[in-house]
Design a protein around this motif. Structure first.
Motif, PDB file in Angstrom:
ATOM      1  N   ILE A  11       0.419  16.676 -21.241  1.00 27.55           N
ATOM      2  CA  ILE A  11      -0.635  15.974 -21.972  1.00 27.55           C
ATOM      3  C   ILE A  11       0.273  14.746 -22.562  1.00 27.55           C
ATOM      4  O   ILE A  11      -0.384  13.543 -22.656  1.00 27.55           O
ATOM      5  N   SER A  12       1.141  15.008 -23.132  1.00 29.20           N
ATOM      6  CA  SER A  12       2.113  13.870 -24.029  1.00 29.20           C
ATOM      7  C   SER A  12       2.266  12.556 -23.042  1.00 29.20           C
ATOM      8  O   SER A  12       2.246  11.492 -23.476  1.00 29.20           O
ATOM      9  N   CYS A  15      -0.669  10.868 -22.375  1.00 30.99           N
ATOM     10  CA  CYS A  15      -1.171   9.950 -23.620  1.00 30.99           C
ATOM     11  C   CYS A  15      -0.406   8.915 -23.668  1.00 30.99           C
ATOM     12  O   CYS A  15      -0.929   7.684 -24.037  1.00 30.99           O
ATOM     13  N   ASN A  16       0.724   8.804 -22.968  1.00 29.42           N
ATOM     14  CA  ASN A  16       1.665   7.687 -23.083  1.00 29.42           C
ATOM     15  C   ASN A  16       1.398   6.509 -21.914  1.00 29.42           C
ATOM     16  O   ASN A  16       2.160   5.463 -21.879  1.00 29.42           O
TER      17      ASN A  16
END
Length: 59
Positions: A11-12, A15-16
């Motif tokens: 997920i990170s 998001c990036n």
């Protein structure tokens, strides 16, 4: 959700993401090392279905 299921991305990492990280012609994300948790370049392929969903206009 489809993006997570299709690619297995964190997920990170999702998001990036930025628009220039997506190559629609080759159906892949190219994540530079500085945007990843493990600091390695990652090339992640996408299914045709997910590419179509990403290109759909948001209503």
């Amino acid at each position: 959700m489809y993006l997570i299921l299709d690619t297995g991305m964190r997920i990170s990492d999702i998001c990036n993401l930025e628009l220039q990280d997506i190559d629609f012609k080759t159906r892949a994300f190219i994540l530079p090392a500085h945007k990843n948790k493990n600091r390695k370049l990652r090339i992640i392929t996408l299914s045709i279905h997910v590419v179509k969903l990403l290109l759909e206009p948001v209503t």
